[in-house]
Scaffold this active site. Structure first.
Site, PDB file in Angstrom:
ATOM      1  N   GLY A   1       3.441   3.548  25.205  1.00  0.00           N
ATOM      2  CA  GLY A   1       4.850   3.132  25.251  1.00  0.00           C
ATOM      3  C   GLY A   1       5.257   2.524  23.915  1.00  0.00           C
ATOM      4  O   GLY A   1       4.453   1.856  23.276  1.00  0.00           O
TER       5      GLY A   1
ATOM      6  N   ASN B   1      -3.640  -0.811  25.200  1.00  0.00           N
ATOM      7  CA  ASN B   1      -4.990  -0.665  25.770  1.00  0.00           C
ATOM      8  C   ASN B   1      -5.460   0.773  25.888  1.00  0.00           C
ATOM      9  O   ASN B   1      -6.598   1.096  25.555  1.00  0.00           O
ATOM     10  CB  ASN B   1      -5.014  -1.308  27.153  1.00  0.00           C
ATOM     11  N   GLY B   2      -4.570   1.641  26.372  1.00  0.00           N
ATOM     12  CA  GLY B   2      -4.945   3.049  26.545  1.00  0.00           C
ATOM     13  C   GLY B   2      -5.326   3.658  25.205  1.00  0.00           C
ATOM     14  O   GLY B   2      -6.315   4.399  25.082  1.00  0.00           O
TER      15      GLY B   2
ATOM     16  N   THR C   1       1.883  -3.900  21.961  1.00  0.00           N
ATOM     17  CA  THR C   1       2.349  -3.758  23.337  1.00  0.00           C
ATOM     18  C   THR C   1       3.194  -4.965  23.728  1.00  0.00           C
ATOM     19  O   THR C   1       2.869  -6.095  23.349  1.00  0.00           O
ATOM     20  CB  THR C   1       1.203  -3.630  24.372  1.00  0.00           C
ATOM     21  N   ILE C   2       4.239  -4.708  24.468  1.00  0.00           N
ATOM     22  CA  ILE C   2       5.044  -5.824  24.958  1.00  0.00           C
ATOM     23  C   ILE C   2       4.282  -6.591  26.042  1.00  0.00           C
ATOM     24  O   ILE C   2       4.631  -7.707  26.360  1.00  0.00           O
ATOM     25  CB  ILE C   2       6.415  -5.363  25.500  1.00  0.00           C
ATOM     26  N   ASP C   3       3.234  -5.956  26.611  1.00  0.00           N
ATOM     27  CA  ASP C   3       2.489  -6.606  27.693  1.00  0.00           C
ATOM     28  C   ASP C   3       1.539  -7.690  27.184  1.00  0.00           C
ATOM     29  O   ASP C   3       1.063  -8.516  27.965  1.00  0.00           O
ATOM     30  CB  ASP C   3       1.685  -5.572  28.484  1.00  0.00           C
TER      31      ASP C   3
ATOM     32  N   HIS D   1       2.339  -4.519  34.355  1.00  0.00           N
ATOM     33  CA  HIS D   1       1.702  -4.016  35.570  1.00  0.00           C
ATOM     34  C   HIS D   1       0.474  -4.821  35.968  1.00  0.00           C
ATOM     35  O   HIS D   1       0.293  -5.155  37.132  1.00  0.00           O
ATOM     36  CB  HIS D   1       1.310  -2.546  35.393  1.00  0.00           C
TER      37      HIS D   1
HETATM   38  O1  F6P Z   1       3.883  -0.381  27.444  1.00  0.00           O
HETATM   39  C1  F6P Z   1       3.531  -0.957  28.667  1.00  0.00           C
HETATM   40  C2  F6P Z   1       4.696  -0.929  29.568  1.00  0.00           C
HETATM   41  O2  F6P Z   1       5.698  -1.593  28.900  1.00  0.00           O
HETATM   42  C3  F6P Z   1       4.504  -1.526  30.956  1.00  0.00           C
HETATM   43  O3  F6P Z   1       4.727  -2.884  31.082  1.00  0.00           O
HETATM   44  C4  F6P Z   1       5.445  -0.714  31.794  1.00  0.00           C
HETATM   45  O4  F6P Z   1       5.121  -0.695  33.118  1.00  0.00           O
HETATM   46  C5  F6P Z   1       5.298   0.640  31.178  1.00  0.00           C
HETATM   47  O5  F6P Z   1       5.106   0.397  29.812  1.00  0.00           O
HETATM   48  C6  F6P Z   1       6.404   1.591  31.460  1.00  0.00           C
HETATM   49  O6  F6P Z   1       6.451   2.599  30.496  1.00  0.00           O
HETATM   50  P1  F6P Z   1       7.031   4.070  30.620  1.00  0.00           P
HETATM   51  O7  F6P Z   1       8.147   4.028  31.587  1.00  0.00           O
HETATM   52  O8  F6P Z   1       7.464   4.385  29.238  1.00  0.00           O
HETATM   53  O9  F6P Z   1       5.903   4.914  31.051  1.00  0.00           O
END
Ligand code: F6P
Length: 379
Positions: free
Chosen positions: A15, A113-114, A136-138, A182
């Protein structure tokens, strides 16, 4: 210094988040400073497999510092499990062949992480080096104090909580605000504290809605007629957790399950219902339990968009330029982390496959409890 690296590829995966462009600029400018050639690979690992790249020079990376998104584009594809037409295939060998064709000594991967996991897997299939940066924003990448993107997202989420406060106060309502995250609750926790949410629910602390309702009722009895609940999208109730513990397959099945299909009379087609958000489910039950009108706001991708904050621009530039320096020194197979104020290389093997969750005794949680924030676990 004579650079140990002659040519690199750089990609952004997973993301997007604010700060990616600042990091691309940091890596590329520092690399160019040491005479290293830079290829920008488009759309993450998919672009690597499809051999799509552009040369980056000082002109193409100029003006990037303040821009949101990523100039290179991104995708959630992984080389070892990539959808190619109607099939999912292992494209690792193709990715490696393309890295060789580009004649790069190292691949720089900007991701969460991925991406750390996918980068390590790719490294195990080639002799070409890898350097990663944590974005990552997480904020859940292990071994770094913070990832870039987090501060910018926290600013957006905090502003949203602030704005919800004024309207909730006027209407004497409860407003449930859904914030991304998540598995890790850093964003909901940080924005919840900074925005003064009355209840913060995060995945690391299973909640009990009876406790939440009691807290809200107590607030009302003390004359506070509105309340804000900040909810991370991956929260689980104590009841859900108990069911998952009794049947560990349940969690996996739930993640994979397709939304319910219904018949749409307008188009004469079967359509998949969008699953009700966790915030909406919580709001519905809280309204019944407290008798107070409740509303829902899900912030969604607004949190990932727009310009990076000054903190993220600085962090992304520091991590990016440190990567450039490590490339010149020939140090590969590391993630560049922020630890105690310094930018340091951490072996990729130590980072991949770990997640930085909020510990139960984290000082943010202690502070929040001391300002009477309820986490749904105790009154
Ligand atoms: O990048 C992590 C994240 O921001 C999560 O917090 C969120 O659930 C997810 O991406 C949603 O991403 P997308 O809708 O782009 O798959």
């Amino acid at each position: 210094m004579k650079s140990q690296t002659k040519s690199i590829g750089i990609l952004t995966a997973g993301g997007d988040c604010p700060g990616l462009n600042a990091a691309i600029r940091g890596v590329a400018k520092a690399a160019m400073h040491y005479g290293i050639q830079v290829h920008g690979i488009l759309d993450g690992f998919r672009g690597l497999v499809e051999n799509r790249s552009i040369p980056l020079d000082s002109r193409s990376v100029s003006g990037l510092l303040t821009a949101g998104g990523t100039l290179l584009g991104t995708s959630r594809d992984k080389p070892h499990k990539m959808r190619m037409g109607s099939e999912v295939m292992d494209m690792t060998e193709v990715a490696v062949a393309n890295m060789k064709r580009m004649n790069i000594d190292c691949l720089v991967c900007l991701g969460g992480n991925g991406t750390q996991k996918n980068a390590l897997r790719l490294r195990e299939a080639t002799d070409i080096g890898i350097i990663t940066l944590p974005k990552t924003i997480d904020n859940d990448v292990a071994c770094t104090d913070v990832s870039f993107g987090f501060d910018s997202a926290m600013r957006v989420a905090t502003e949203a909580v602030d704005r919800l406060h004024t309207t909730a106060t006027s209407h004497h309502r409860i407003i449930v605000c859904e914030i991304m995250g998540h598995d890790a609750g850093w964003l909901a926790l940080g924005a919840g504290i900074a925005g003064g949410a009355d209840v913060i629910l995060i995945p690391e602390i299973p909640y009990d809605l009876e406790i939440v309702a009691r807290h809200l009722n107590n607030r009302r009895k003390s004359g506070k007629r509105f309340s804000i609940i900040a909810v991370a999208e991956g929260v689980r109730s104590r009841d859900q957790l108990a069911l998952e513990e009794a049947d560990p397959e349940r969690k996996k099945k739930k993640k994979k399950s397709e939304p319910e299909e219904v018949f749409d009379a307008l188009t004469n087609e079967g359509v998949h219902l969008v699953q009700e958000s966790v915030a909406s489910r919580i709001a519905r039950r809280i309204q019944t339990m407290t008798g107070v009108e409740a509303r829902v706001t899900a912030l969604g991708h607004v949190q990932r968009g727009g310009q990076p904050t000054p903190y993220d621009r600085l962090l992304a530039t520091r991590l990016g330029t440190k990567a450039g320096k490590l490339l010149a020194e020939g140090v590969y197979d590391v993630m560049v982390a922020l630890q105690g104020g310094d930018t340091v290389p951490v072996p990729l093997k130590e980072v991949a496959c770990k997640k930085k969750l909020v510990p139960a005794d984290h000082p943010w949680i202690e502070s929040a409890r001391l300002v009477e924030t309820c986490f749904g676990d105790e009154v």
